[in-house]
Design an enzyme around this catalytic site. Sequence first.
Site, short mmCIF file in Angstrom:
data_model
loop_
_atom_site.label_atom_id
_atom_site.label_comp_id
_atom_site.label_asym_id
_atom_site.label_seq_id
_atom_site.Cartn_x
_atom_site.Cartn_y
_atom_site.Cartn_z
N GLY A 180 0.75 -1.26 0.00
CA GLY A 180 0.00 0.00 0.00
C GLY A 180 0.77 1.30 0.00
N GLY A 182 3.01 2.51 -2.16
CA GLY A 182 3.51 2.96 -3.47
C GLY A 182 2.87 4.26 -3.95
CB CYS A 185 0.04 1.71 -4.53
SG CYS A 185 -0.80 0.61 -3.44
P1 5GP Z 1 7.04 3.92 -5.22
O1 5GP Z 1 8.53 3.86 -5.13
O2 5GP Z 1 6.58 4.46 -6.54
O3 5GP Z 1 6.40 4.60 -4.07
O4 5GP Z 1 6.53 2.40 -5.13
C1 5GP Z 1 6.92 1.40 -6.05
C2 5GP Z 1 6.21 0.13 -5.71
O5 5GP Z 1 4.79 0.26 -5.82
C3 5GP Z 1 6.49 -1.03 -6.67
O6 5GP Z 1 7.75 -1.60 -6.48
C4 5GP Z 1 5.33 -1.96 -6.36
O7 5GP Z 1 5.58 -2.77 -5.22
C5 5GP Z 1 4.20 -1.01 -6.03
N1 5GP Z 1 3.26 -0.93 -7.16
C6 5GP Z 1 3.53 -0.70 -8.46
N2 5GP Z 1 2.40 -0.67 -9.19
C7 5GP Z 1 1.38 -0.89 -8.33
C8 5GP Z 1 -0.04 -0.99 -8.48
O8 5GP Z 1 -0.61 -0.85 -9.55
N3 5GP Z 1 -0.75 -1.27 -7.35
C9 5GP Z 1 -0.14 -1.44 -6.14
N4 5GP Z 1 -0.90 -1.74 -5.09
N5 5GP Z 1 1.19 -1.31 -5.96
C10 5GP Z 1 1.94 -1.06 -7.04
#
Ligand code: 5GP
Length: 346
Positions: A180, A182, A185
């Site tokens: 959660g 991300g 996300c």
């Molecule tokens: P960020 O660095 O952008 O905050 O988070 C990256 C992470 O978000 C990714 O490695 C993956 O675990 C998660 N993530 C990527 N796409 C999605 C999505 O469509 N839904 C969710 N729940 N998580 C995602």
Amino acid sequence: MRIEESVKLDFKDVLIRPKRSTLDSRKNVDISREFTFKWSKKTFAGVPIIAANMDGVGTFAMAKAFIEDGNGLSVALHKHYPLKDLQGFYKENGHESVWYSIGMVKADEEKLDEFIKKGGKPDKLCIDVANGYSEHFVGFVKKIREKYPQKTIMAGNVVTGEMVEELILAGVDVVKVGIGPGSVCTTRRMTGVGYPQLSAIIECADAAHGLGGLICADGGCTVPGDVAKAFGAGADFVMLGGMLAGHDQSEQEVIEEGGKQYLQFYGMSSSTAMNKHKGGVAEYRASEGKTVRIPYRGSVHGALQDILGGLRSTCTYVGARRLKNLSKCTTFIRVSQQLNTVFGDN
Ligand code: 5GP
């Protein structure tokens, strides 16, 4: 129903307390790490930051930029490259800087098997599912471990110690932690499920290290200070999506509008990703990712300099000569949200 009363923290809820230090320059800090993985027995040496296996981030171009950068960062390649392209990439660049990603779908496993059968050497595997809590997932991980005893396996995602332990005992070398947090996300909004990322890292690192395993903190870092907090909390690796998106290395079209340049960035279970890769959103599953536009930021080398420079600086503030010591040297102080979101200039 049960309520857990203890407070769980996110990156924004803490700052790192400075400490007396003998380090006079951040040039004297070593931010690389060396690990021997529990199951594969292979070794890793380099800065333990991994680009997320997402469109626009986990690309060949990103991996090439990381190789050029020379600090030993790695890329979890998104899983939508055709086999032929993967063969070409590994042949040309080797396996050191990349993790080969798969989900639990049969087609992913078959592609991996074929790649290996045809002489491909994906040394590090990333088994990635949104919810790492299903028995089916643990069974899948065990199967891949039995089939490939010498591959380094990173798998997740989970957020609690008992599940970290179960995955490590099932054959995982590095457990991916984060549900959660991300940037694109929407799981918390769509399902109400999640766990504040800083506490998840602290608790999961403790569980993993007790068994000789490692964790990768995945998601929620928005500024270099968050990356330092993740390592300070005990993460062995940190995975970044949004912070590395929007660059030349995204392998995506730059959109021009109103004199400004943007790139599209989306979650891998967003409707944008599902339409692109799966021909639509399956009826039984809601999209748990969103699509945003982020300003075009040029080459990723500038972002890397910021992130690695920030991390070195954190180490000097707390007296950690090596990244390995950062967590031992870290004392978090809890702050009010307002204090931490209004970043000052100094
Ligand atoms: P960020 O660095 O952008 O905050 O988070 C990256 C992470 O978000 C990714 O490695 C993956 O675990 C998660 N993530 C990527 N796409 C999605 C999505 O469509 N839904 C969710 N729940 N998580 C995602």
